[in-house]
Design a protein around this motif. Structure first.
Motif: not given
Length: 474
Positions: A74-90
């Motif tokens: 699980i990724a939490a916090g600021c990057l999850s809030q800011r770039e959730g969809a991109a993070l999931a793809r990356h």
């Protein structure tokens, strides 16, 4: 279930991480120090600037690559809030995402994952599958979920008094990531302070994006002094209460008087000024009256002659001319801050500053950074030299060994030292006080120096640019 948790970024993020851990522990889950032994891998990410985002992605990617069957990430916090969809793809292998104000719903996310709903979305999180979404919703205002909003580190602890930010700074993505200012109640903060006092904490470090804006979301324009009064009354056994992130435009005469009146409130203040030329400050959407800042610094020093002042500056902001930088350098020399952090400007997508014209070349940014840090080193050394011969209370944080030259040529010996901080030094960002064994006698003299968690009085014997040397003397 066993869980492994990592916190990245600032102390405010650390508090959120500790709060999630508290909820997990209360539900019967157990923390482990080895990710290979965990059923759940949880990373509280930082998304403030590019380097922090890169670190968060690297940590997530490494954990994802090493996942075994049945483990969840699980990724939490600021990057999850800011770039959730991109993070999931990356990050391949990411199972869930929590935004910045969803930390209190970590148990809900785990339960949803246990029900096998990848790819779906609740109002609390995104569950990552074939069609990841974005994490944009905030939790209900005022939700602490029964978890203390603290992070203890030895004898010191961060205590969060507010979250979010409503300041209009053009360069900063925090309002978009964290949402608007939301202050906790006095009773909530005091309850956490009492809990920390019961644990034996000797220093409370009050943190928020802007501590001096505390209460303004409730239309209380000067609420921080009353909070300090309440904390001093509630935890008289805690010797130090420290304020961080005090924006100058919100520092009132009442706050200065309150700090000066209470010995528990250490004479230390962190003022993130960012620049000292009116034109640069206007482009930053920061208060541009530099004379008012000079007057504030003078008032603080009159009220608390031993106050240690810290600030932070950005160099290379778009449009920063040579004249504007020289004004900043002159301001630095004139004000003689005890501690200074300097940062080169990092353009952040989605901020008003991102589209400003006249970018400063990276080589010029670095040159200005080096110049300002060089100037501050001399000032810092001079300020530290003023401490030689003074007696200071020090909160000891650990012990170590140093090498001493022996009596014979080429001979070296080891001696034990304690490492701590005085009121002049905030955790993690400022200097240290190195407490030597009596008479600098080499050898294992751990019995002659204080252990971590103690508060002792020392005499400063020497100074360096950032640190002090001291001894305990009768």
């Amino acid at each position: 279930m066993h869980y492994f948790i990592i916190s990245l970024g600032c102390p405010k993020n650390t508090v959120d991480t500790e709060s999630m851990g508290c909820l997990l522990n209360a539900s019967g889950h157990e923390p482990v120090a080895d990710p290979d032994q965990a059923d759940l891998l949880l990373v509280n990410t930082c998304g403030f600037i590019a380097s922090a985002r890169a670190e968060s992605i690297q940590v997530l990617s490494e954990l994802a690559a090493g996942k075994r069957p049945g483990q969840r990430l699980i990724a939490a916090g600021c990057l999850s809030q800011r770039e959730g969809a991109a993070l999931a793809r990356h990050v391949q292998g990411l199972d869930g995402i929590l935004g910045t104000r969803r930390w209190a719903e970590v148990l809900d996310l785990i339960a949803a994952l246990d029900r096998g709903r990848p790819g779906s979305r609740s109002d609390s999180a995104v569950l990552v599958g074939d069609a990841p979404g974005e994490c944009t919703a905030y939790a209900a205002p005022g939700l602490d979920a029964g978890a203390p909003r603290v992070a203890q580190q030895g004898g010191s602890a961060y205590l969060k008094i507010a979250d979010g930010c409503s300041a209009p700074c053009a360069f900063c993505a925090i309002p978009a990531i964290k949402g608007p200012l939301r202050s906790r109640t006095v009773d909530e903060v005091v309850a956490d302070a009492r809990l920390l006092a019961e644990r034996g904490v000797l220093e409370l470090v009050l943190v928020a994006q802007d501590t001096t804006a505390y209460g303004r979301d409730r239309r209380e324009l000067d609420a921080l002094p009353a909070l300090l009064d309440a904390l001093v009354e509630a935890v008289p056994q805690v010797p130090w209460i420290r304020l961080m992130y005090a924006y100058p435009q919100h520092i009132s005469a009442r706050l200065i008087e309150t700090m000066a009146r209470h010995p528990q409130v250490v004479p230390y203040l962190d003022l993130p000024l960012q620049h000292a030329h009116p034109d640069t400050l206007r482009r930053m959407r920061r208060p541009a009256n530099v004379d008012r800042v000079r007057a504030l610094i003078a008032r603080l020093r009159r009220a608390m002659p031993q106050i240690a002042l810290r600030t932070a500056f950005i160099v290379g902001y778009p449009g920063e001319t040579d004249a504007e930088f020289r004004a900043l350098e002159a301001f630095l020399r004139d004000c003689e801050f005890d501690k200074v952090g300097v940062f080169t400007y990092s353009p952040e997508v989605g901020t008003p500053a991102y589209d400003l014209p006249d970018p400063v070349p990276d080589s010029v940014k670095q040159e200005r950074y080096d110049r300002l840090m060089s100037v501050q080193q001399g000032i810092s050394l001079a300020r530290n030299m003023e401490q030689v011969g003074r007696r200071l209370r020090v909160l000891v944080e650990g012990q170590g060994q140093v090498e001493y030259e022996g009596t014979d040529p080429g001979e070296e010996s080891l001696a034990m030292i304690s490492v701590g901080r005085s009121y002049r030094d905030a955790p993690e960002i400022d200097g240290l006080v190195l407490i030597e064994a009596p008479n600098n006698v080499p050898g294992d003299r751990s019995g002659d120096i204080p252990a971590a968690g103690q508060m002792v009085e020392v005499e400063v014997t020497a100074a360096m640019e950032y640190d002090l040397l001291a001894e305990i003397r009768a």
